[in-house]
Structure formats: structure tokens, C-alpha cells
Design an enzyme around this catalytic site. Structure first.
Site, mmCIF file in Angstrom:
data_model
loop_
_atom_site.group_PDB
_atom_site.id
_atom_site.type_symbol
_atom_site.label_atom_id
_atom_site.label_comp_id
_atom_site.label_asym_id
_atom_site.label_seq_id
_atom_site.Cartn_x
_atom_site.Cartn_y
_atom_site.Cartn_z
ATOM 1 N N GLY A 1 0.667 -1.229 -0.058
ATOM 2 C CA GLY A 1 -0.178 0.238 -0.049
ATOM 3 C C GLY A 1 1.055 1.288 -0.140
ATOM 4 O O GLY A 1 2.007 1.200 0.222
ATOM 5 N N GLY B 1 0.328 5.669 1.027
ATOM 6 C CA GLY B 1 -0.457 6.654 1.753
ATOM 7 C C GLY B 1 0.282 7.875 1.496
ATOM 8 O O GLY B 1 1.548 8.001 1.069
ATOM 9 N N GLY B 2 -0.231 8.977 2.129
ATOM 10 C CA GLY B 2 0.322 10.092 2.181
ATOM 11 C C GLY B 2 1.688 10.359 2.912
ATOM 12 O O GLY B 2 2.524 10.901 2.560
ATOM 13 N N TYR B 3 1.805 9.211 3.932
ATOM 14 C CA TYR B 3 2.780 9.186 4.907
ATOM 15 C C TYR B 3 3.984 8.605 4.219
ATOM 16 O O TYR B 3 5.040 8.788 4.371
ATOM 17 C CB TYR B 3 2.234 8.218 6.001
ATOM 18 C CG TYR B 3 3.181 8.010 7.044
ATOM 19 C CD1 TYR B 3 3.226 8.968 8.472
ATOM 20 C CD2 TYR B 3 4.136 7.046 7.069
ATOM 21 C CE1 TYR B 3 4.227 8.694 9.513
ATOM 22 C CE2 TYR B 3 5.194 6.613 7.916
ATOM 23 C CZ TYR B 3 5.093 7.747 8.929
ATOM 24 O OH TYR B 3 6.032 7.463 10.152
ATOM 25 N N VAL C 1 3.618 1.058 2.747
ATOM 26 C CA VAL C 1 3.319 -0.031 3.614
ATOM 27 C C VAL C 1 3.859 -1.382 3.270
ATOM 28 O O VAL C 1 3.268 -1.541 1.853
ATOM 29 C CB VAL C 1 1.915 0.100 3.894
ATOM 30 C CG1 VAL C 1 1.647 -1.035 5.168
ATOM 31 C CG2 VAL C 1 1.275 1.230 4.495
ATOM 32 N N ASP D 1 -8.676 10.849 14.708
ATOM 33 C CA ASP D 1 -8.802 10.588 13.614
ATOM 34 C C ASP D 1 -9.777 9.155 13.206
ATOM 35 O O ASP D 1 -9.096 8.261 12.510
ATOM 36 C CB ASP D 1 -7.508 10.359 12.673
ATOM 37 C CG ASP D 1 -7.670 10.723 10.885
ATOM 38 O OD1 ASP D 1 -8.657 11.148 10.758
ATOM 39 O OD2 ASP D 1 -6.527 10.346 10.412
#
Ligand code: NAG
Ligand code: NAG
Ligand code: NAG
Ligand code: NAG
Ligand code: NAG
Length: 946
Positions: A637, A639-641, A644, A754
Site C-alpha cells: 500500500g 499512503g500520504g505518509y 506500507v 482521526d
């Protein structure tokens, strides 16, 4: 006028004697009314003459006037001294009334209860009265965009609670006042202030060293476009909280203080267009910098500095005319977010090399007028590049595109229509993005320090557009749609965007609607995405108010007016209550939060990194081995971070590794937060942290691997797991218990901040586990009820009260959880096609019907209607969770009890759930050793807004 006063007094005396006996507020307000033109028509109409009886723009508490809010009404006239007699007044907003003129009355100082004084973009002039300093409860002081002249009154320094001080865009002169320790006051005393906005005045003199101290908590220091002289005081380096610094367009001289790079939270820094001298400042370590402009100064000749390629968050580097020499490092162009470089009018020489892998965001590189003799063209570039006026371009025969000056950026943008064909509207009406016709409320949103350069890219405007839509959804203002257009940069490099707001249901806003819209912007209740930075709004008068029935001044219309204004008023009262709470709560502002990681300087390598209990530090090599060198096949995956990856430990345990993109400072903070919080929480319904890696510049978090993905995946059908009613109840209960643990049992309590279906994972037994603590907040102390903090979270799930007040409480999680509950029954995104799930459900809901008449929005895969036992109660809990104000919402522990009860109703034999946790245990460490190979979706670790 005189006869009008008499006339109204007569009416008053005859009909409303008791009101006079109680207080004189309305007498003074009437005097003010008589000094103004264009007051709301219903002020004449409601023949009670009692302002508390429904006058638009007037709010009362116990028959006293507590708020006057009349933005964009087209008022003209003075602000007379009678205002000073309204001693219970807390909020005064007269913004966007260009016709309000004259000086600010000294009587304003009598309003001891005033918290918000907002007179943005009126026609006021003259000097600011010293009596402003008497307003001991003032939190918001916005006097920007008027014609005020003279000195800044030193007495403002006495307003201890002041949080927001905006004097920008006036004609103020003289020095910035500071105290001398005893007899005189000054702005250095404002240690609770976060905002000094003094730009676009005619302030002179040196910036006093005394202005700044380590006690200050300023985040915005905006002194641009004045006539300040002398050197920048080194004391500015003490204000560690600073995020935006604008000292540009002054007459500053001398060296930039050496300690400027102590300001490691600064995101935007402008020092351009001064006469700064000495060596180029050393900005090493200012790793949060996005936007840097040092252009047009008279620095000593300096080699291209090494920090050019270390500031990994830069979007914009502007240093034209700064006396730079030497060769540019190719590494500069690979800074991941870099969009614009302007190093024109220097003496950069040698060969230009953009590197083999320049930032894919790079839009323009301006190197006009330098000494570059060669260009290593590795391929065709699609960026706007100029080497005009360099030796390489003077050789005859150079045909390449990079030798002509850069054409001006085309920043044309208009919000597109929302999948429909625009209507041709009759004259005066404007086509809305939803293809209707209406009279919009218009004005300019002006961003004083965006963190990005000229946005050529429409996604910038989309994020702003979405934040406006979400805000209006939450605020309950009757807004149909919003259009943004014509972005431009003005002389001060402010980003100016035209805004049109369209009414919903009607073709025009009513007066309360306009007042509410104006206040949303004048009071900064609307908050744009972080990258837009601080803003102000210049509203235009709204010329389309109905002069129909409510204007006819007949008795028969009276009821309609009162009802109308009461409905409109309600919306606005909510805003006011929130604003008031905000002001009130400033008293308890957040102090520096203590964190075990506070001393951990992330740039200093892995030395000294604390090792939280039960969480293992991994080396880069280890994790590399466990993931087969972070192979593609293990990448599960993005993500913005960051990415993964799935991996397995030598003991066979499956792990999920969240690997941060390098150079993401946001990520660094989230990294620390998450380790710190996760290492001290252990609960069956919370994802466990196995370890972390802070090695070789990498930041990685290692979690237990949760096989069945997110609740979102299952609701959307992506995971292939069907969630029937019982499973949904089980998931709701599990997630609720996880949150209850954070709120009630973690010490100190934690607010997740969140909560959303993307952050609730399902294990092999479909037990819900709450994940992603990247932006969670610890209350620090079990007795505290809230923290004041920048708004973060995910739009759609966000508590509107938190959004408007910046007060984060446990009830903010409860709100988000309520949205999750609604999602569990509808399987809809919280905001889908411009519709907000909370509003939708409330609108359709009919409690007298079976299933509350919600079939229309029900997720068809939820199972047989006849089997939805306890459904109505479930909806009841969900709706209580999403109540307007936190105090009306249940606690997580109430929610847990209620869902347990619903499960009993539904007849679910949930021994496991009911037995293991409700008795207060449930601390067993839930490492799972499952090796199923279900897909692990990218959305597990989504980026956070804000
Ligand atoms: C500012 O003051 C100058 C000189 O006193 C005057 O000419 C100018 O019009 C003023 N500007 C504004 C915006 O009031
Ligand atoms: C800063 O705070 C300390 C302690 O709170 C106080 O002694 C000192 O006077 C303050 N300094 C200034 C400049 O306000
Ligand atoms: C910069 O910050 C560090 C750490 O907070 C401090 O020790 C140092 O004195 C500061 N330097 C200056 C010049 O203010
Ligand atoms: C450079 O700054 C001066 C003021 O210091 C200003 O007058 C001039 O216009 C600026 N030059 C450019 C190219 O912006
Ligand atoms: C800039 O500062 C950094 C760290 O403070 C230091 O390592 C570096 O040598 C400095 N660079 C120059 C050119 O002084």
C-alpha cells in the site's frame, strides 16, 4: 432623525415600558441605528422596537445585547460612542461595511466583556484609541483593511488574553511599541498572542529586540511592506513557536541573525526586498521550510550554500539577486516537493545539471542572468526553464527553448461545474457549479503566505474548495455550492482568489445568511487547508436582499419576518456560541506539551532515541531482510505518509511496516506521536506496535499485521467480506471499546483525533482494532478536558465544534465515531457527491416509521430488513454522537453500554465480546500469528488532512 427617535421612543414608551425598566441597551442601539443607513429592514418592522425581539444581527442573553454582527450589510455612518454603553457586548463584527467611517470611538474601551472586536475592511480612519487596552477580555482584534493612522497604542500590550492581533493594511506609522519593564506597556507583553499581522502599513524604526522573548508563543509574524529599518534582532530566534515569518519589503539592513536557523518550525520565510548585508544566512536545520524568499538583498558574495539540498520540504526557493556564485548541486532539484526555483540575477556558473531524477513536482527554474556555460541535458524536460542572459545562450546557434525569458505563468482557474451543463441565467443571476442560477455572495480570499508557489495546478484549488464545502456543511449555513476563480499573486506576493458562495434552495441569501457568511470569514471561523496559511477576506456588499414582504412594513408581514429571522438566527447563534466558547477557552490555552521525545532531535541520528517499553527498535538491515529488501511484492500500500510493506519476523509473526517518505517533517512528528502513544496502550481493540526503526535516515513503524483490512474495505465490497447486521454490531462495539479505553483507561487519556472506517482494521475473527495514532493527542493530565490545537483530522468525520473552536475534546472522537456508525448502516462515504451523511440521515429520518424510514440510504448488503433488531436504537446512538455540541453527545462508555444493550436485543451470543472486556480486563497483548495472505489495502494508513 430627531423625529424618528421621538417617534420610536413614543412607541417604546407606550408598548414596552417594562423592557426599558430592565435595561437601556435598546435605547443606545436605537441611537446607533439612527446614525446608520441601510440597517436591516426588520429593525423598523418588528414594531416591538425591542432589539432582543428578533432584530437581525443582534443576539441577546437575558435581555442584554451580547453580540452585534452585521457583516456585509452595506451600512454607512459613524460608530457613535453609545456603543460603549452596551456593557454586556461580547462580539462586535461590522466587517465589510465600506461606508462605516470616522474614527474608532474611545468609548469602545468600556466594553469590558468584549472578546471579539472585528472591523475588517470598513472605512474607519483616525488614530486607534488608547482605551483599546482596557478590553481585558479581548481575544480577537481585527482592524485590518481600514484607513487607521498614527501609532499602535502601547496599551494593547495590556490585553493579556489577546490571541489574534491584525492591524494590517492600514496607514499606521511610528515604532512598534514595547514595554520598558515598568511604566509603559508594549506588545512584548502579549505572550499569549499567536498572530501579529502588521503588514502593509507605514511603520518605521527598528524592530525592537525587546519585542521577542522565549516566553512568546507567536506562530505568525507578519511585518511585510512597512518601512522598518535597522537589523533584524537576534531575539527573534528565541520564539521557537514561529511558523510564518514575513519581514520582506522593508528597509532592513545588516546581517541576518545567526540563530535564525533555531526556528525549526518555520514553514514560510520571506526576507526579500530589503537591504540585508553580510553573509548569506545559514539555514541548515530549518527542515520544515516550504517557502523561502531571500531575493533582492545585498548579501556578501557567497558560494551556493550546502543547505540548498538539505531542506527537504522546500516547495519554493526564491533567491534572485542575492550575490550567489558557484555551481548548483544537482541534488537541489531532487527535493521531493520542489516546484519553483528562482535564482536569476546571480553569478551561478559552470554546468547546469538537473540530475537524473528531478522532483516530479518541479514546474519552473529561472536562471536568467547568471554565468552558466553549459547544460547537461539528460532528456527532454517538461518544466519551464530559462537560461536567458547566460554565456550558454550567447553562443550563436543555440536553438533550444531554454534561452528565451520565461513567459508569465498562466494561473487561470475556475471551479468546474459539478457534472452538469451550466445554465444560461437571466441578467444578474449567476450560474452555480451545480448548474442552477442564483445571486452569489462574493469577495476575495487573500492568503498572506501560502506554502506553495504560483499554483499552476488545479488540485491546489480543489483542496481549498473542498474545505469550504465541508465547512459550510458543518456550519449549517444554507450554502449550495462555492466557486473559486482568477487566482493571482499581488504586489506583496499574497495569493488572491475570487470567491462566490451560492445559496441553497433559494435564489438569494437572506440577511442572516449574509451575516453568517461574513462572520465565517471575518472571524476566521472557516479554516483553509494548512498549505494556504493565514488569510483575510474582503467581502463585497450583497445587493440582492429581498425588499419584498419583509420590506413592506405592514403588520401582516411581521410574523413572517420574525419566523424567518428566528430560523436564520438559529444558524447564526450556533456560530456565535462557538465563537464565544472559543474566546472563553483561550483562558486555558495549551501550554508546551511535555513529551518524552521532546529532546530527541531527529537530525542527530539514532543516538539517544528513547526505547519505549515493549517496543523493539529494529535496524534498517533487519527490516530490509524481513521484507525481502522492501520488494515490490511485499509493498501492500501507499499512503500520504509513505509506503506500507508486509514482512515476517524470524519467529514467523507477520508484520506491517509503515515506511515514511524521506523528508516529510509532518511524518516525523506523527512518527514520534505514534510510538509514544502506542507503546503505552495495550488493548484487544487497538492495533499493537511491535517496533520501530530510526536508522539511516529512515522512519518506520512496525505493527502487528491485521489480515482482514479496514472496515472501509469491507463496507465498499473491496475485501470480499460480507458484513451482516450482527457483524456490524460487533465491529461497532469493538471499536467503541478501543476508544473507551483510550479515553477512560489510558493514563493520561488519549484523544485519537482521526476515527474513521479507514482506521478500523479487522482481524481474522473480524474483531475491530483501532489504528493510526499519527495525529492523536494526549490530554497530558487526567483532569484536563480539552487541548487547544490546530485543527487536524479527516473532513467528513471531523467534529464541527472542534473545527470551529480548535478545542479538541474526547467528544470530538465521539462525533467521528457517530459518523462511523452511520457509515456502518449506509456504507456511504461521509461526504459523497457533495452530500454530508449526517445531514442526509437527519433529513430523511422519520421516527414514526419503521426503520425510521431510512431504507433509501440503507446498505443493501446489511441483510434482511426483518432481522435488523435494534436498528432504531442504533440510529439513535449514532445521532446522539453527532449532536451539534459536545456536551449533548454521550461519552464512549455510554456508547459501549448502549451497543452492548442493542446486541442483547439483537440476541447475539457474544460471550467473547461481552465477557472479556466489559469486566475491565482485556489487557492481554494481542499479537496475532496469523499467516493468511489476504490483500492488505493501501488505505490502511491513509494520510491525514491538515
Ligand atoms: C495614508 O496616509 C497618507 C498620508 O497621510 C494619505 O495620503 C493616504 O491617502 C492614506 N492612505 C489611506 C489608505 O488612508
Ligand atoms: C518569562 O517568564 C518567566 C517565568 O515565567 C518570567 O520570570 C520572565 O519575566 C518572563 N520574561 C518576559 C520577557 O516576559
Ligand atoms: C538555539 O536553540 C538551542 C536549543 O534550543 C539553544 O541551546 C541555543 O542557545 C539557541 N541558540 C541561540 C543562538 O539562540
Ligand atoms: C528590490 O528592492 C528594492 C527595495 O529594497 C525595490 O525598490 C526594487 O524594486 C526591488 N527590485 C526588484 C527587482 O524587485
Ligand atoms: C551551517 O550550520 C551547520 C549546522 O549548524 C554547520 O554544520 C555548517 O558548517 C554551517 N555552514 C556554514 C557554511 O557555516
Amino acid at each position: 432623525m430627531g423625529s424618528r427617535i421621538r417617534q420610536s421612543l413614543v412607541i417604546v414608551l407606550i408598548h414596552f415600558w417594562p423592557a426599558i425598566a430592565q435595561n437601556d441597551d435598546f435605547v443606545y442601539l436605537r441611537a446607533m441605528k439612527d446614525s446608520w443607513e441601510n440597517t436591516p429592514l426588520n429593525w423598523d418592522n418588528v414594531d416591538g422596537s425591542d432589539p432582543c425581539g428578533g432584530w437581525e444581527g443582534i443576539t441577546c442573553t437575558d435581555d442584554r445585547i451580547t453580540a452585534i454582527t452585521l457583516a456585509s450589510m452595506g451600512l454607512t455612518g459613524p460608530l457613535i460612542s453609545d456603543i460603549g454603553r452596551l456593557t454586556e457586548l461580547q462580539i462586535l463584527d461590522l466587517s465589510y461595511n465600506k461606508g462605516l467611517a470616522g474614527s474608532l470611538t474611545t468609548a469602545i474601551g468600556n466594553l469590558k466583556k468584549l472578546t471579539n472586536l472585528i472591523l475588517v475592511d470598513c472605512g474607519f480612519s483616525g488614530t486607534l484609541p488608547d482605551t483599546l487596552g482596557n478590553l481585558e477580555n479581548l481575544v480577537y482584534l481585527s482592524l485590518n483593511s481600514n484607513g487607521f493612522s498614527g501609532l499602535i497604542p502601547p496599551s494593547i500590550g495590556n490585553i493579556k488574553k489577546l490571541y489574534w492581533l491584525d492591524l494590517a493594511d492600514n496607514n499606521l506609522t511610528g515604532r512598534i511599541p514595547v514595554s520598558n519593564g515598568r511604566t509603559t506597556s508594549g506588545l512584548d507583553m502579549l505572550i499569549n498572542a499567536k498572530h501579529f499581522h502588521f503588514g502593509r502599513n507605514r511603520l518605521t524604526g527598528v524592530i525592537p529586540a525587546r519585542l521577542f522573548s522565549a516566553n512568546m508563543t507567536l506562530i505568525h509574524l507578519l511585518f511585510e511592506s512597512n518601512q522598518l529599518t535597522g537589523t533584524i534582532p537576534t531575539t527573534v530566534g528565541l520564539v521557537k513557536s514561529l511558523q510564518t515569518v514575513r519581514l520582506d519589503r522593508n528597509l532592513l539592513t545588516g546581517n541576518v541573525p545567526l540563530n535564525i536557523n533555531n526556528l525549526t518550525d518555520v514553514v514560510e520565510m520571506f526576507m526579500s526586498h530589503n537591504q540585508l548585508t553580510g553573509p548569506l544566512p545559514n539555514l541548515t536545520g530549518m527542515n520544515a521550510l516550504n517557502y523561502l524568499d531571500l531575493s533582492n538583498n545585498t548579501f556578501d558574495q557567497s558560494e551556493v550554500p550546502s543547505w540548498f539540498s538539505t531542506l527537504q520540504s522546500l516547495t519554493t526557493l526564491k533567491m534572485f539577486s542575492t550575490n550567489l556564485v558557484g555551481e548548483l548541486p544537482a541534488a537541489l532539484f531532487s527535493i521531493p516537493q520542489l516546484q519553483q526555483v528562482d535564482l536569476s540575477y546571480n553569478r551561478v556558473n559552470g554546468t547546469l545539471d538537473l540530475g537524473s531524477n528531478h522532483s516530479n513536482k518541479l514546474q519552473s527554474v529561472n536562471l536568467q542572468n547568471n554565468q552558466i556555460s553549459d547544460f547537461l541535458q539528460r532528456r527532454q524536460y517538461s518544466i519551464r526553464l530559462t537560461l536567458d542572459d547566460n554565456p550558454i545562450c550567447s553562443d550563436s546557434g543555440v536553438e533550444d527553448g531554454f534561452c528565451s525569458p520565461l513567459p508569465p505563468t498562466n494561473t487561470y482557474y475556475v471551479t468546474p461545474s459539478n457534472n452538469c451543463v451550466p445554465t444560461t441565467c437571466t441578467s444578474g443571476l449567476v450560474s452555480t457549479p451545480n448548474c442552477g442560477c442564483a445571486y452569489p455572495y462574493t469577495g476575495d480570499l487573500i492568503f498572506r503566505a501560502p506554502s506553495f508557489p504560483d499554483a499552476g495546478n488545479s488540485t491546489f484549488y480543489e483542496s481549498l474548495h473542498d474545505s469550504l464545502i465541508t465547512y459550510f456543511q458543518m456550519s449549517k449555513l444554507q450554502v449550495d455550492s462555492v466557486s473559486l476563480m482568477n487566482p493571482t499573486r499581488n504586489l506583496e506576493d499574497y495569493l488572491v482568489i475570487n470567491l462566490q458562495v451560492f445559496p441553497s434552495g433559494e435564489e438569494r441569501f437572506n440577511r442572516s445568511g449574509i451575516i453568517g457568511l461574513g462572520f465565517s470569514f471575518s472571524n476566521q471561523t472557516f479554516k483553509p487547508p494548512r498549505e494556504y496559511g493565514t488569510y483575510f477576506f474582503i467581502g463585497e456588499p450583497y445587493d440582492f436582499l429581498l425588499v419584498g414582504p419583509s420590506g413592506t412594513r405592514t403588520k401582516s408581514s411581521k410574523i413572517g419576518v420574525i419566523v424567518g429571522s428566528a430560523v436564520g438566527g438559529c444558524v447564526f447563534v450556533v456560530l456565535l456560541v462557538l465563537a464565544g466558547m472559543y474566546a472563553f477557552c483561550q483562558k486555558e490555552r495549551e501550554t508546551q506539551e511535555s513529551s518524552p521525545f521532546a529532546l530527541w532531535d531527529a537530525t542527530s541520528g539514532s543516538v539517544g532515541v528513547p526505547q519505549p517499553k515493549g517496543v523493539k527498535p529494529f535496524s534498517f538491515e533487519e527490516l530490509s531482510k524481513y521484507t525481502n529488501n522492501f520488494s515490490e511484492t511485499n509493498n501492500i500500500g501507499t499512503g500520504g505518509y509513505g509506503m506500507v510493506y508486509r514482512g515476517s519476523l524470524p519467529n514467523g509473526q507477520l508484520i506491517a511496516i509503515k515506511r515514511a517518505t524521506q523528508g516529510s517533517t509532518q511524518g516525523r512528528l506523527e512518527f514520534k506521536t505514534e510510538i509514544e502513544l502506542l507503546s503505552r496502550v495495550h488493548h484487544k481493540n487497538l492495533v499493537s506496535l511491535v517496533g520501530f526503526c530510526f536508522d539511516q535516515g529512515e522512519q518506520m513503524l512496525v505493527y502487528e499485521y491485521i489480515v482482514n483490512g479496514t472496515v472501509k474495505d469491507s463496507l465498499s465490497g473491496r475485501s470480499g467480506i460480507r458484513l451482516d447486521w450482527m457483524r456490524r454490531l460487533g465491529i461497532a462495539l469493538g471499536a467503541a471499546k478501543g476508544l473507551q479505553y483510550l479515553h477512560d483507561l489510558a493514563d493520561p487519556p488519549i484523544i485519537h483525533r482521526d476515527v474513521k472506517t479507514n482506521n478500523i482494521l479487522l482481524d481474522e475473527e473480524l474483531v475491530a482494532k483501532v489504528a493510526d495514532f499519527g495525529i492523536s493527542k494526549s490530554l497530558g493530565d487526567a483532569n484536563r478536558t480539552h487541548v487547544t490545537t490546530q485543527v487536524k483530522g479527516t473532513m467528513g468525520y471531523m467534529d464541527p465544534e472542534y473545527y470551529m473552536t480548535e478545542q479538541l475534546t474526547q467528544k470530538s472522537d465521539v462525533f467521528s465515531f457517530g459518523v462511523v456508525l452511520l457509515e456502518l448502516i449506509t456504507a456511504r462515504n461521509p461526504i459523497e457527491k457533495g452530500k454530508y451523511i449526517v445531514k442526509e440521515v437527519k433529513q430523511i429520518l422519520n421516527k414514526s416509521k419503521d426503520l425510521y424510514d431510512l431504507r433509501e440510504v440503507l446498505d443493501p448488503t446489511i441483510g434482511l430488513i426483518s432481522e435488523l433488531k435494534g436498528f432504531e436504537r442504533f440510529v439513535d446512538v449514532a445521532l446522539r454522537c453527532v449532536e451539534e455540541t459536545g456536551s449533548q453527545r454521550p461519552t464512549m462508555s455510554d456508547v459501549v453500554k448502549e451497543i452492548e444493550y442493542i446486541m442483547e436485543l439483537a440476541g447475539l451470543n457474544h460471550d467473547d465480546e461481552l465477557a472479556s472486556n466489559s469486566t475491565g480486563k482485556g489487557y492481554e497483548h494481542p499479537y496475532s500469528t496469523n499467516d493468511s495472505l489476504c490483500a492488505y489495502n493501501a488505505d490502511h494508513f491513509p494520510s491525514n488532512l491538515g
